[in-house]
Scaffold this motif. Structure first.
Motif, PDB file in Angstrom:
ATOM      1  N   PHE A  46       0.856  -1.177   0.000  1.00 24.36           N
ATOM      2  CA  PHE A  46       0.000   0.000   0.000  1.00 24.36           C
ATOM      3  C   PHE A  46       0.898   1.236   0.000  1.00 24.36           C
ATOM      4  O   PHE A  46       1.747   1.398   0.872  1.00 24.36           O
ATOM      5  CB  PHE A  46      -0.898   0.003   1.232  1.00 24.36           C
ATOM      6  N   GLY A  49      -1.655   6.074  -1.066  1.00 28.67           N
ATOM      7  CA  GLY A  49      -3.093   5.982  -0.920  1.00 28.67           C
ATOM      8  C   GLY A  49      -3.765   4.883  -1.710  1.00 28.67           C
ATOM      9  O   GLY A  49      -4.998   4.872  -1.830  1.00 28.67           O
ATOM     10  N   ASP A 105      -2.440   0.559   6.874  1.00 29.21           N
ATOM     11  CA  ASP A 105      -3.316   0.751   5.719  1.00 29.21           C
ATOM     12  C   ASP A 105      -3.455  -0.521   4.902  1.00 29.21           C
ATOM     13  O   ASP A 105      -4.545  -0.841   4.424  1.00 29.21           O
ATOM     14  CB  ASP A 105      -2.782   1.886   4.844  1.00 29.21           C
ATOM     15  N   VAL A 109      -7.181  -2.702   4.064  1.00 30.23           N
ATOM     16  CA  VAL A 109      -7.790  -2.725   2.730  1.00 30.23           C
ATOM     17  C   VAL A 109      -7.827  -4.129   2.149  1.00 30.23           C
ATOM     18  O   VAL A 109      -8.392  -4.334   1.076  1.00 30.23           O
ATOM     19  CB  VAL A 109      -7.068  -1.768   1.745  1.00 30.23           C
ATOM     20  N   ASN A 245      -9.185   2.907  15.228  1.00 32.65           N
ATOM     21  CA  ASN A 245      -8.606   2.606  13.926  1.00 32.65           C
ATOM     22  C   ASN A 245      -9.345   3.254  12.765  1.00 32.65           C
ATOM     23  O   ASN A 245      -9.210   2.829  11.617  1.00 32.65           O
ATOM     24  CB  ASN A 245      -8.520   1.088  13.705  1.00 32.65           C
ATOM     25  N   GLY A 248      -6.531   6.545   8.277  1.00 32.16           N
ATOM     26  CA  GLY A 248      -5.218   6.031   7.931  1.00 32.16           C
ATOM     27  C   GLY A 248      -4.226   6.108   9.075  1.00 32.16           C
ATOM     28  O   GLY A 248      -4.422   6.855  10.047  1.00 32.16           O
ATOM     29  N   LEU A 249      -3.149   5.363   8.953  1.00 33.38           N
ATOM     30  CA  LEU A 249      -2.171   5.262  10.028  1.00 33.38           C
ATOM     31  C   LEU A 249      -1.489   6.592  10.320  1.00 33.38           C
ATOM     32  O   LEU A 249      -1.415   7.028  11.473  1.00 33.38           O
ATOM     33  CB  LEU A 249      -1.138   4.192   9.680  1.00 33.38           C
TER      34      LEU A 249
END
Length: 311
Positions: A46, A49, A105, A109, A245, A248-249
């Motif tokens: 990832f 984005g 991320d 996903v 959570n 995003g991180l």
């Protein structure tokens, strides 16, 4: 109790076969399948984005195993599985570990089977994608303090046969409720708890989701912490912010640090010397409750005071 399953798992269809020997006894498993299916399988980390994927169609089979492996490291869990893929003629398409995958991320996903059958430690997981002819497989490997976890995703022209004989099916893995958050110590005991445990959660602080602003209300923990610091100028604490959570991180780490900074400013407003308090943030990487419920997410939005070394 669980019953150990045979370690040799024959995952086969009429034309394709994958034989995996798991590195530890099986404590529980879950499975899901769909045929036909169209699946996006990750082919890279990832980044920027987005997650690079390859769309494949065929019979989808996704299985997860919980392994009784309290002493095995991530490398000891994942390494033998990778070697078995190579030995059986699979080509490795993508192999990554935690940050190399894209970290938080990447985990959020991809398709991951639900707890308690599959667990992913956000700071310690490995992903392996491999291919053999028309068959594509992905392995996701992680661990908890007492268990190892392996998820296999396979897409092939034919469905898998059952991996485990019906007579050897395990007892269901019970869902384990998150441990209740420790109660906030009385204000007079906060310093003693901090000295005894090395860290305390400032339980009476409240943050709305996505916000770094402290919600209004009585905060005796801040008063107690300020008094404890004022009693000895040599005392130091690091305030560590945490988030749920959502998002995003990188954004969550930034948010968690802003929360810690807001608490630090509240202590300074109470007369604490600036040199006695620092502020850090780790985002969602150290949850103390599930993020699948609003109550769990609320518990994860917190700030902890951690004793720091004296100067």
């Amino acid at each position: 109790m669980y019953r150990c399953l045979p370690l040799l798992l024959l995952l086969s269809g009429p034309a394709f076969a994958l034989d995996l020997t798991l590195p530890a006894p099986v404590a529980g498993q879950q499975a899901a399948s769909e045929n036909p299916a169209s699946v996006e399988l990750p082919t890279g980390p990832f980044a920027a984005g987005a997650l690079p994927v390859r769309r494949v169609t065929g019979a989808l089979d996704r299985r997860a195993w919980q392994l009784d492996a309290p002493r095995l490291s991530l490398a000891e869990l994942a390494g033998p599985l990778r070697e078995q893929l190579l030995a059986q003629g699979y080509d490795i398409l993508f192999d990554c570990e935690t940050k190399g995958c894209g970290g938080f991320d990447f985990r959020f996903v991809i398709e991951v089977m639900p707890e308690p059958g599959m667990h992913v430690d956000l700071g310690d997981f490995r992903f392996i994608a491999a291919e053999k002819g028309e068959e594509v497989v992905n392995l996701l490997v992680s661990r908890s303090p007492g268990y190892g976890f392996v998820q296999l995703t396979r897409v092939a022209p034919e469905p898998m046969a059952d991996a485990v004989p019906a007579a050897a099916e395990p007892d269901p893995v019970p869902a384990v409720a998150p441990a209740p958050a420790p109660a906030a110590p009385p204000p007079g005991d906060l310093g003693a708890a901090l000295e005894a445990e090395g860290a305390v959660v400032l339980e009476d602080l409240v943050f709305a989701s996505g916000s770094s602003a402290l919600e209004s209300g009585d905060t005796p923990s801040l008063t107690a912490l300020a008094e404890w610091l004022a009693a000895d100028p040599a005392r130091r604490v690091a305030l560590v912010g945490h988030t749920d959570n959502s998002g995003g991180l990188e954004a969550n780490i930034a948010l968690s640090k802003k929360r810690a900074q807001a608490v630090r400013q509240a202590l300074l407003d109470r007369g604490v010397a600036a040199g006695q308090v620092s502020a850090e943030g780790v985002g969602p990487l150290a949850p103390r409750a599930t993020n699948l419920t609003e109550e769990g997410r609320r518990k994860n939005r917190r700030v902890e005071a951690v004793m720091a070394s004296t100067q």
